[in-house]
Write a protein that holds these residues in place. Structure first.
Motif, PDB file in Angstrom:
ATOM      1  N   SER A   1      11.843   7.880  12.002  1.00 24.37           N
ATOM      2  CA  SER A   1      11.897   8.151  13.441  1.00 24.37           C
ATOM      3  C   SER A   1      12.772   9.386  13.639  1.00 24.37           C
ATOM      4  O   SER A   1      13.548   9.763  12.745  1.00 24.37           O
ATOM      5  N   LEU A   2      12.655   9.990  14.812  1.00 29.70           N
ATOM      6  CA  LEU A   2      13.466  11.182  15.068  1.00 29.70           C
ATOM      7  C   LEU A   2      14.950  10.820  15.074  1.00 29.70           C
ATOM      8  O   LEU A   2      15.775  11.548  14.543  1.00 29.70           O
ATOM      9  N   ARG A   3      15.285   9.657  15.651  1.00 31.96           N
ATOM     10  CA  ARG A   3      16.688   9.263  15.681  1.00 31.96           C
ATOM     11  C   ARG A   3      17.229   9.043  14.276  1.00 31.96           C
ATOM     12  O   ARG A   3      18.359   9.437  13.965  1.00 31.96           O
ATOM     13  N   THR A   4      16.394   8.439  13.421  1.00 37.03           N
ATOM     14  CA  THR A   4      16.828   8.208  12.040  1.00 37.03           C
ATOM     15  C   THR A   4      17.086   9.547  11.356  1.00 37.03           C
ATOM     16  O   THR A   4      18.059   9.714  10.621  1.00 37.03           O
TER      17      THR A   4
ATOM     18  N   CYS B   1      12.187  20.629  20.342  1.00 35.04           N
ATOM     19  CA  CYS B   1      13.179  19.709  20.914  1.00 35.04           C
ATOM     20  C   CYS B   1      14.245  19.272  19.913  1.00 35.04           C
ATOM     21  O   CYS B   1      15.294  18.803  20.315  1.00 35.04           O
ATOM     22  N   THR B   2      13.943  19.373  18.621  1.00 33.61           N
ATOM     23  CA  THR B   2      14.924  18.837  17.655  1.00 33.61           C
ATOM     24  C   THR B   2      15.320  19.836  16.570  1.00 33.61           C
ATOM     25  O   THR B   2      16.311  19.628  15.883  1.00 33.61           O
TER      26      THR B   2
ATOM     27  N   HIS C   1      21.014  11.025  16.037  1.00 30.53           N
ATOM     28  CA  HIS C   1      21.295  10.834  17.469  1.00 30.53           C
ATOM     29  C   HIS C   1      19.980  10.741  18.225  1.00 30.53           C
ATOM     30  O   HIS C   1      18.923  11.031  17.677  1.00 30.53           O
ATOM     31  N   GLU C   2      20.080  10.368  19.510  1.00 28.44           N
ATOM     32  CA  GLU C   2      18.860  10.184  20.304  1.00 28.44           C
ATOM     33  C   GLU C   2      18.260  11.529  20.739  1.00 28.44           C
ATOM     34  O   GLU C   2      18.975  12.531  20.823  1.00 28.44           O
TER      35      GLU C   2
ATOM     36  N   ALA D   1      10.416   7.942  18.325  1.00 25.09           N
ATOM     37  CA  ALA D   1      11.512   8.783  18.811  1.00 25.09           C
ATOM     38  C   ALA D   1      12.854   8.098  18.560  1.00 25.09           C
ATOM     39  O   ALA D   1      13.450   8.275  17.499  1.00 25.09           O
ATOM     40  N   ASN D   2      13.298   7.283  19.521  1.00 26.23           N
ATOM     41  CA  ASN D   2      14.628   6.673  19.400  1.00 26.23           C
ATOM     42  C   ASN D   2      14.539   5.232  18.927  1.00 26.23           C
ATOM     43  O   ASN D   2      14.964   4.309  19.618  1.00 26.23           O
TER      44      ASN D   2
END
Ligand code: BTN
Length: 335
Positions: free
Chosen positions: A239-242, A175-176, A246-247, A220-221
């Protein structure tokens, strides 16, 4: 199980999605097609917006679906999933104490929730971590628990958190594009900082397992600094957003994780733990390194983490040359 309110949303969305790309539909037409009043249309629009859908409204033209949601709402999740069992029933809550407690109470004899039930919450007020720790679970994270009823010998349950960790890692990669590393026992790390964790609760007899609840927490976000109390001397938190700036879509993330989880659970059931343990080892970068094992109730150890057993225990070579297997605790890696 599809609840009534869910059915009304699905119907409403299908009207808004009747054309591709979606066009404006007047309030009157929406009300007629959905079989509800004009004020119920407005309520439904508000509900969809609260679930993260973008709905444009224009005077004289009506409403248009401008953006799909990225929240893990059950009707989108079930639509998207290609799994056999996992996520066939989904419970999605705005806020709860702990998805783990909900899934466990639904698994018990009286309610006997089905194999594959997933309980997701936007926020948890009493999220639980490993070793009795608190798990901070603010809005924006992905907090969920999966109930499974595996036909499995009790001795094999120790492998389940490793199955979950590789499934979470795989979902993050897909996903990322970020490639997390794994840290014993069940941490998912990005650049040495923890981004996700796994918790396992089981109900078992001496020989076989009744059910297991796999709890997954993915930062996550969220703003990683909100999780400061969770930072330990063992690792930082991210976190993934960090990491991405982006989200991410929590819907994609949970769907991908459940597909991977089912895939690896099937491998475990068919071939035993060998492939799971070797997949885990491939993505762990602590093997061969000097580590400190911090135990909750036993002694601490220092040594070289040199391998993983088929039951998931960590093999440590002490400075005396003695080899021991560690089954629980935390690891501090000395880089
Ligand atoms: C860990 O300590 O690393 C495990 C954290 C597990 C947290 C998840 S969030 C969803 C589920 N509900 C809980 O109360 N805990 C797990």
């Amino acid at each position: 199980m599809v609840r009534n309110s869910e059915q009304a949303i699905i119907r409403f969305l299908s009207i808004l999605r009747a054309t591709e790309p979606p066009q404006y539909v007047s309030g009157e037409v929406l009300a007629r097609r959905a079989g509800v009043s004009r004020s119920a249309v407005w309520k439904q629009v508000r509900r969809l917006r609260s679930y993260g859908y973008g709905i444009d409204s224009m005077r004289g033209a009506g409403y248009r679906l401008a953006r799909n949601t990225q929240s893990p709402v059950p009707w989108e999740l079930k639509n998207r999933l290609k799994t056999r069992t996992l996520g066939r029933d989904v419970m999605y809550l705005g806020s709860t104490d702990s998805t783990q407690s909900i899934a466990l109470s639904m698994a018990n004899k009286k309610l006997r929730a089905a194999d594959g039930l997933v309980v997701i919450a936007d926020r948890q007020s009493s999220g639980r971590g490993r070793l009795g720790r608190k798990w901070l679970s603010p809005q924006g994270g992905l907090w969920f628990s999966v109930l499974i009823r595996p036909k499995m010998a009790t001795a094999q349950v120790t492998v389940l958190p490793f199955v979950a960790a590789i499934a979470v890692r795989e979902a993050i990669v897909k996903c990322t594009g970020i490639e997390p590393r794994l840290k014993w026992p069940n941490d998912i790390m990005i650049s040495g900082k923890k981004v996700a964790g796994i918790l396992l609760d089981i109900s078992a007899e001496a020989e076989s397992v009744n059910y297991a609840v796999i709890g997954v927490g993915i930062n996550a976000n969220i703003d990683a600094s909100m999780l400061a109390p969770q930072v330990t001397s063992l690792h930082g938190i991210t976190s993934l957003r960090t990491e991405l700036g982006h989200e991410v879509s929590r819907l994609d993330l949970v769907a991908t994780m459940l597909e991977s989880l089912e895939y690896y659970l099937d491998i475990l059931a068919k071939d035993g733990p060998t492939e799971i343990i070797s997949a885990w080892k491939k993505h762990a970068d602590m093997l061969g390194r000097r580590v400190e094992i911090l135990s909750n109730d036993g002694p601490n150890y220092d040594g070289i983490a040199f391998d993983l057993e088929e039951d998931g225990s960590l093999l440590l070579m002490l400075d005396t040359g003695k080899k021991i297997g560690i089954t629980s605790g935390d690891v501090r890696v000395r880089y």
